[in-house]
Motif scaffolding. Structure first.
Motif, PDB file in Angstrom:
ATOM      1  N   ALA A  23      -5.317  -8.550  27.179  1.00 54.09           N
ATOM      2  CA  ALA A  23      -4.607  -7.431  27.799  1.00 54.09           C
ATOM      3  C   ALA A  23      -5.418  -6.866  28.948  1.00 54.09           C
ATOM      4  N   VAL A  24      -4.699  -6.422  29.977  1.00 55.44           N
ATOM      5  CA  VAL A  24      -5.304  -5.761  31.118  1.00 55.44           C
ATOM      6  C   VAL A  24      -4.501  -4.501  31.400  1.00 55.44           C
ATOM      7  N   LYS A  25      -5.210  -3.378  31.483  1.00 57.15           N
ATOM      8  CA  LYS A  25      -4.546  -2.137  31.898  1.00 57.15           C
ATOM      9  C   LYS A  25      -5.063  -1.792  33.275  1.00 57.15           C
ATOM     10  N   ARG A  26      -4.128  -1.585  34.175  1.00 53.51           N
ATOM     11  CA  ARG A  26      -4.461  -1.186  35.535  1.00 53.51           C
ATOM     12  C   ARG A  26      -3.521  -0.053  35.917  1.00 53.51           C
ATOM     13  N   GLY A  27      -4.098   1.102  36.186  1.00 55.10           N
ATOM     14  CA  GLY A  27      -3.262   2.263  36.453  1.00 55.10           C
ATOM     15  C   GLY A  27      -2.448   2.591  35.225  1.00 55.10           C
ATOM     16  N   ASP A  28      -1.136   2.735  35.391  1.00 52.42           N
ATOM     17  CA  ASP A  28      -0.274   3.081  34.263  1.00 52.42           C
ATOM     18  C   ASP A  28       0.449   1.875  33.673  1.00 52.42           C
ATOM     19  N   THR A  29      -0.024   0.674  34.001  1.00 51.75           N
ATOM     20  CA  THR A  29       0.647  -0.543  33.539  1.00 51.75           C
ATOM     21  C   THR A  29      -0.293  -1.370  32.673  1.00 51.75           C
ATOM     22  N   ILE A  30       0.242  -1.857  31.560  1.00 56.06           N
ATOM     23  CA  ILE A  30      -0.498  -2.722  30.648  1.00 56.06           C
ATOM     24  C   ILE A  30       0.183  -4.085  30.648  1.00 56.06           C
ATOM     25  N   TYR A  31      -0.589  -5.109  30.945  1.00 55.83           N
ATOM     26  CA  TYR A  31      -0.098  -6.485  30.962  1.00 55.83           C
ATOM     27  C   TYR A  31      -0.698  -7.209  29.764  1.00 55.83           C
ATOM     28  N   LEU A  32       0.156  -7.756  28.904  1.00 58.57           N
ATOM     29  CA  LEU A  32      -0.331  -8.530  27.769  1.00 58.57           C
ATOM     30  C   LEU A  32      -0.123 -10.010  28.034  1.00 58.57           C
ATOM     31  N   SER A  33      -1.168 -10.788  27.773  1.00 56.51           N
ATOM     32  CA  SER A  33      -1.009 -12.237  27.803  1.00 56.51           C
ATOM     33  C   SER A  33      -0.009 -12.626  26.731  1.00 56.51           C
ATOM     34  N   GLU A  74      -0.765  -4.060  18.193  1.00 55.67           N
ATOM     35  CA  GLU A  74      -2.199  -3.786  18.015  1.00 55.67           C
ATOM     36  C   GLU A  74      -2.900  -3.616  19.360  1.00 55.67           C
ATOM     37  N   LEU A  75      -2.643  -4.522  20.275  1.00 55.26           N
ATOM     38  CA  LEU A  75      -3.277  -4.422  21.603  1.00 55.26           C
ATOM     39  C   LEU A  75      -2.842  -3.159  22.328  1.00 55.26           C
TER      40      LEU A  75
END
Length: 143
Positions: A23-33, A74-75
């Motif tokens: 997972a990557v959080k950048r600003g207000d967005t969370i991207y999950l693999s 969980e992430l």
């Protein structure tokens, strides 16, 4: 907007060998693999495969989908978020018919409502990371 990058992992061997984060959080967005059906290093509800490595039974699809959503939850929780914050998902399935039959009930259960407020796309694929996997789900959440 805060451009700091926050990452999360499950600390499973394939993260290092392939070279990625969960997972990557950048600003207000969370991207999950793409989340697959695993707990630790074990595949949950592995599909049976024949000698050629082909799946012979797609009935574990629902159980695998449940674990994908559990891993995503969980992430997201590590960022103080939940599945309620998901705005988009992409489901990658070995058998679209089996995934379609399982996805409705599982998604409604995971999102806790009869009409999940999530943009969703399903894509058929010939193979996933491990032969026993039937499905993988990628998520984007906004907080």
């Amino acid at each position: 907007m805060n451009d700091a990058r926050e990452v999360e992992n499950f600390r499973v061997p394939w993260e290092e060998s392939y070279g990625y984060v969960q997972a990557v959080k950048r600003g207000d967005t969370i991207y999950l693999s793409g989340q697959v059906a695993h707990k630790g290093t074990e595949v949950v509800a592995p599909a049976p495969v024949n000698d050629a490595g082909r799946v012979t039974d797609f009935s574990p699809m629902g159980d695998q989908l449940r674990q994908c959503y559990a891993n995503a939850a969980e992430l997201l929780g590590r960022y103080g978020a939940s599945l309620d914050d998901v705005v988009e998902e992409v489901i990658y399935a070995l058998d679209v018919d089996a995934a379609d039959a399982a996805a409705g009930p599982v998604r409604k259960e995971a999102y806790g409502r009869p009409d999940p407020q999530v943009a969703s796309t399903m894509v058929g694929t010939p193979r996933l990371a491990f032969p026993e996997l039937l499905v993988e789900v990628k998520f984007i959440a906004r907080v």
